[in-house]
Design a protein around this motif. Structure first.
Motif, PDB file in Angstrom:
ATOM      1  N   SER A  72       0.734  -0.914   0.222  1.00 45.27           N
ATOM      2  CA  SER A  72       0.046   0.174   0.448  1.00 45.27           C
ATOM      3  C   SER A  72       0.387   1.267  -0.489  1.00 45.27           C
ATOM      4  O   SER A  72       1.634   1.519   0.945  1.00 45.27           O
ATOM      5  N   ASP A 120       1.398   4.087   0.258  1.00 47.17           N
ATOM      6  CA  ASP A 120       0.566   5.756   0.531  1.00 47.17           C
ATOM      7  C   ASP A 120       1.784   6.892   1.029  1.00 47.17           C
ATOM      8  O   ASP A 120       2.052   7.065   2.154  1.00 47.17           O
ATOM      9  N   LYS A 180      -1.258  -0.906  -4.060  1.00 48.12           N
ATOM     10  CA  LYS A 180      -2.273  -0.567  -4.102  1.00 48.12           C
ATOM     11  C   LYS A 180      -1.954   0.645  -3.866  1.00 48.12           C
ATOM     12  O   LYS A 180      -1.388   1.652  -3.448  1.00 48.12           O
ATOM     13  N   HIS A 229      -3.573   5.365  -3.466  1.00 43.97           N
ATOM     14  CA  HIS A 229      -4.695   6.063  -2.935  1.00 43.97           C
ATOM     15  C   HIS A 229      -4.774   7.573  -4.021  1.00 43.97           C
ATOM     16  O   HIS A 229      -4.023   8.203  -3.866  1.00 43.97           O
ATOM     17  N   LYS A 240     -11.960   3.106  -2.599  1.00 43.65           N
ATOM     18  CA  LYS A 240     -13.777   2.672  -2.244  1.00 43.65           C
ATOM     19  C   LYS A 240     -14.616   3.540  -2.515  1.00 43.65           C
ATOM     20  O   LYS A 240     -15.577   4.728  -1.668  1.00 43.65           O
ATOM     21  N   LEU A 286     -15.696  -3.977  -0.153  1.00 43.08           N
ATOM     22  CA  LEU A 286     -15.618  -4.165   0.764  1.00 43.08           C
ATOM     23  C   LEU A 286     -16.402  -4.865   1.793  1.00 43.08           C
ATOM     24  O   LEU A 286     -17.984  -4.412   1.651  1.00 43.08           O
ATOM     25  N   MET A 316     -14.213  -4.209   8.243  1.00 46.38           N
ATOM     26  CA  MET A 316     -12.564  -3.450   7.644  1.00 46.38           C
ATOM     27  C   MET A 316     -12.059  -3.703   9.116  1.00 46.38           C
ATOM     28  O   MET A 316     -12.088  -4.023   9.621  1.00 46.38           O
ATOM     29  N   SER A 317     -11.103  -3.215   9.100  1.00 44.00           N
ATOM     30  CA  SER A 317      -9.721  -3.369  10.093  1.00 44.00           C
ATOM     31  C   SER A 317      -9.591  -2.362  11.290  1.00 44.00           C
ATOM     32  O   SER A 317      -8.858  -2.484  12.351  1.00 44.00           O
ATOM     33  N   VAL A 333     -12.127  -7.165   0.190  1.00 42.44           N
ATOM     34  CA  VAL A 333     -11.265  -6.553   1.567  1.00 42.44           C
ATOM     35  C   VAL A 333     -12.009  -6.945   2.759  1.00 42.44           C
ATOM     36  O   VAL A 333     -13.016  -6.195   3.572  1.00 42.44           O
ATOM     37  N   PRO A 364      -5.654  -5.892   4.842  1.00 40.66           N
ATOM     38  CA  PRO A 364      -5.446  -4.832   4.679  1.00 40.66           C
ATOM     39  C   PRO A 364      -4.894  -5.021   7.377  1.00 40.66           C
ATOM     40  O   PRO A 364      -5.647  -5.861   7.731  1.00 40.66           O
ATOM     41  N   GLN A 390      -6.314   1.880  13.602  1.00 38.17           N
ATOM     42  CA  GLN A 390      -5.887   0.789  12.621  1.00 38.17           C
ATOM     43  C   GLN A 390      -5.510   0.238  13.188  1.00 38.17           C
ATOM     44  O   GLN A 390      -4.733   0.194  14.179  1.00 38.17           O
ATOM     45  N   TYR A 434      -3.201  -3.581  14.248  1.00 34.19           N
ATOM     46  CA  TYR A 434      -2.428  -4.793  13.006  1.00 34.19           C
ATOM     47  C   TYR A 434      -2.013  -6.045  13.433  1.00 34.19           C
ATOM     48  O   TYR A 434      -2.791  -6.236  14.848  1.00 34.19           O
ATOM     49  N   GLY A 452       1.373  -1.455   4.896  1.00 38.64           N
ATOM     50  CA  GLY A 452       1.589  -0.001   4.591  1.00 38.64           C
ATOM     51  C   GLY A 452       2.441   0.962   4.742  1.00 38.64           C
ATOM     52  O   GLY A 452       4.224   0.053   5.043  1.00 38.64           O
ATOM     53  N   ARG A 453       2.683   1.283   6.130  1.00 41.76           N
ATOM     54  CA  ARG A 453       3.831   1.908   6.874  1.00 41.76           C
ATOM     55  C   ARG A 453       4.689   0.120   7.656  1.00 41.76           C
ATOM     56  O   ARG A 453       5.943   1.322   7.664  1.00 41.76           O
TER      57      ARG A 453
HETATM   58  P1  5BU Z   1      -1.257   0.343   6.867  1.00 42.67           P
HETATM   59  O1  5BU Z   1       0.390   1.944   6.834  1.00 42.67           O
HETATM   60  O2  5BU Z   1      -0.357  -0.905   6.389  1.00 42.67           O
HETATM   61  O3  5BU Z   1      -2.200  -0.194   8.057  1.00 42.67           O
HETATM   62  O4  5BU Z   1      -2.126   1.023   5.793  1.00 42.67           O
HETATM   63  C1  5BU Z   1      -3.198  -0.023   5.198  1.00 42.67           C
HETATM   64  C2  5BU Z   1      -3.952   0.814   4.143  1.00 42.67           C
HETATM   65  O5  5BU Z   1      -5.238  -0.034   3.862  1.00 42.67           O
HETATM   66  C3  5BU Z   1      -4.689   2.003   4.305  1.00 42.67           C
HETATM   67  O6  5BU Z   1      -4.101   2.164   2.326  1.00 42.67           O
HETATM   68  C4  5BU Z   1      -6.074   1.969   4.547  1.00 42.67           C
HETATM   69  O7  5BU Z   1      -6.796   3.168   3.923  1.00 42.67           O
HETATM   70  C5  5BU Z   1      -6.378   0.499   3.739  1.00 42.67           C
HETATM   71  N1  5BU Z   1      -7.406   0.252   4.761  1.00 42.67           N
HETATM   72  C6  5BU Z   1      -7.079  -0.845   5.712  1.00 42.67           C
HETATM   73  O8  5BU Z   1      -5.998   0.266   6.482  1.00 42.67           O
HETATM   74  N2  5BU Z   1      -8.521  -1.380   6.240  1.00 42.67           N
HETATM   75  C7  5BU Z   1      -9.510  -1.348   5.960  1.00 42.67           C
HETATM   76  O9  5BU Z   1     -10.064  -1.800   6.741  1.00 42.67           O
HETATM   77  C8  5BU Z   1      -9.716  -1.106   4.451  1.00 42.67           C
HETATM   78  C9  5BU Z   1      -8.191  -0.864   3.892  1.00 42.67           C
HETATM   79 BR1  5BU Z   1     -11.112  -1.657   3.747  1.00 42.67          BR
END
Ligand code: 5BU
Length: 473
Positions: free
Chosen positions: A249, A251, A273, A275, A306, A358, A361-362, A391, A408, A421, A423, A441-442
């Motif tokens: 991702s 970003d 992926k 944005h 999305k 979708l 969501m995470s 997703v 994700p 978020q 993890y 992503g990060r």
């Molecule tokens: P991260 O940096 O690993 O937290 O990035 C996760 C990416 O996945 C980020 O671009 C979110 O917009 C995307 N994402 C997410 O984290 N969780 C979700 O449920 C969905 C998308 Br749908």
């Protein structure tokens, strides 16, 4: 088991025969098949002494030493039996509603419980195991763990295997073979009848139920053959060839940053992926460059847009404006919230494109409910050529091996960020939760050395996948 127990079991078999809970002859099933044996255990409620002996036997056989937090009967026949067992074992009961989902988001499980509590399932007869699995799926959706089922009779028609495939261990008071043996020994039925039933059961096996677990045990290259959407097929093939299930991702907020990073990690990923709306100096030339890289490094591009509007607006957002997403993204993400119009808008017949819908969501506290997830899966099933996958976070979301689970919310250690978020680790998402393509992503972008870190993620995620498919061999 003691002689006393064996004797009681024998008496129970005879009693069931005498009250017509087990009948022999020629019957026609609901689906029009002829069968020489028929069970109707619903009648047992009219015989308190038989109810008593069933609950005592089940208690001795499998409940007494069981450590589950709850028990739950499969509606309806097993409910009174479960109630008796709950009282006898002092094991709290849960009740699963059987009403249709017209109740909206109303709770399907009644009773008090906590996430992660274990639950023992009680059922009367198992044929294919589908009723037990329905109850188990509803319990699992609520975060309960249901891995053991006790039944009075196992008809020995694939139920045991179907349940095992769903990580459920079955214990039965009687198997059909044992029941027939007792009835023949007590001259209730003839040897010939018994042989007739046995050969019927061997020839007429209940269908194997496709499960969400099964799809995760199939290698990507085989799943490519089962994909209906072109992008899903391509993505499975890329994963198998490049031996990577990592989606980066990316970003970042300038074209140069993105292009530099992708050049470095392109060989380690199957999917990129984006944005696009966070890029400050976006220009269409950038999409040309990224497409050229995608070809060279053999990965696909997912624009995580999305979409969530009415079909007409989504169609404009997809094809017009600054980004012209339809021209360069192999696939996009979309919410199911607005209904099917959104899929109609994205259903571009002329190009090879896909949509990840979708379903979950995470992020912490998101408002998606199990019913919403289920309705999303149903909606997707109407557009097999368009849907690449979902997703989502949990394996139970879908069963079709031709679709892809994109997950994700992944880093090497489980943790959270400051904005909700959540993890999970590679092991958790791939081995337990069924992720096929894993979004990082990060975890990579913010690493000191993103290139090395991408390789670390790639290797660890691939090891998890190899471990997962090896459990079916
Ligand atoms: P991260 O940096 O690993 O937290 O990035 C996760 C990416 O996945 C980020 O671009 C979110 O917009 C995307 N994402 C997410 O984290 N969780 C979700 O449920 C969905 C998308 Br749908």
């Amino acid at each position: 088991m003691t002689m006393e127990y064996e004797k009681q079991l024998e008496n129970l078999a005879i009693n069931l025969f005498e009250i017509d809970a087990v009948k022999f002859g020629e019957f026609t099933t609901k689906t029009g098949l002829k069968t020489p044996i028929y069970f109707d255990l619903r009648v047992i409620v009219s015989y308190p002494i038989i109810m008593d002996s069933i609950s005592k036997l089940l208690y001795e056989f499998a409940v007494k030493d069981n450590n589950c937090d709850h028990l739950c009967g499969v509606p309806y026949t097993a409910l009174p039996v479960a109630t008796l067992l709950s009282i006898k074992a002092k094991m709290p009961m849960l009740m699963r509603r059987k009403e249709s989902k017209s109740y909206g988001t109303k709770k399907m499980i009644e009773g008090h419980y906590k996430q992660g509590d274990t639950c023992l399932i009680i059922e009367d007869v198992v044929t294919s195991g589908s009723s037990v699995l329905e109850t188990i799926n509803d319990l699992r959706k609520e975060g309960l763990r249901a891995e053991e089922a006790i039944v009075i009779l196992d008809r020995e028609q694939t139920g045991r295997k179907n349940l095992e495939d769903n990580n459920v261990k079955l214990k039965s008071l009687f198997t059909m073979t044992q029941l027939l043996k007792i009835l023949v020994a007590n001259k209730k039925i003839t040897e010939e009848m018994s042989a007739n039933v046995k050969s019927y059961l061997q020839n007429v096996q209940a269908p194997v139920i496709a499960t969400s677990l099964q799809r995760t045990l199939i290698p990507y290259e085989k799943r490519a053959e089962q994909a209906t959407n072109v992008i899903a097929k391509k993505l499975f093939d890329i994963m198998a060839v490049k031996k990577t299930n990592l989606c980066l991702s990316v970003d970042l907020t300038t074209c140069t940053q993105i292009l530099n990073l992708v050049e470095e990690v392109g060989d380690h990923i199957c999917l990129l992926k984006t944005h696009v709306d966070i890029i400050e100096d976006f220009h269409l030339d950038f999409t040309k460059k990224i497409k050229e890289m995608a070809q060279r490094h053999n990965f696909l591009i997912l624009e995580d847009r999305k979409y969530a509007d009415i079909g007409n607006t989504v169609s404009l957002q997809h094809t017009k404006g600054l980004y012209k997403i339809n021209e360069w993204a192999d696939c996009v993400t979309a919410h199911s919230l607005p209904g099917e119009g959104i899929l109609k808008a994205l259903n571009d017949q002329d190009n090879e494109r896909g949509v990840f819908l979708l379903a979950e969501m995470s992020s912490e506290g998101n408002l998606i409910t199990p019913d919403y997830t289920e309705a999303t899966a149903k909606m997707a099933a109407k557009y097999p050529h368009l849907i690449t996958g979902f997703v989502c976070q949990k394996r139970d979301t879908f069963v079709d091996p031709g679709l892809i689970q994109l997950t994700p919310g992944v880093q090497l250690e489980s943790s959270k960020d400051d904005l909700g978020q959540v993890y999970n680790t590679p092991e958790k998402v791939v081995l337990e939760n069924g992720a096929d393509v894993i979004v990082v992503g990060r975890g990579i972008v913010k690493a000191k050395n993103p290139k090395t870190q991408a390789l670390v993620y790639k290797n660890r995620l691939w090891e998890c996948y190899e471990k997962r498919i090896s459990t079916s061999k």
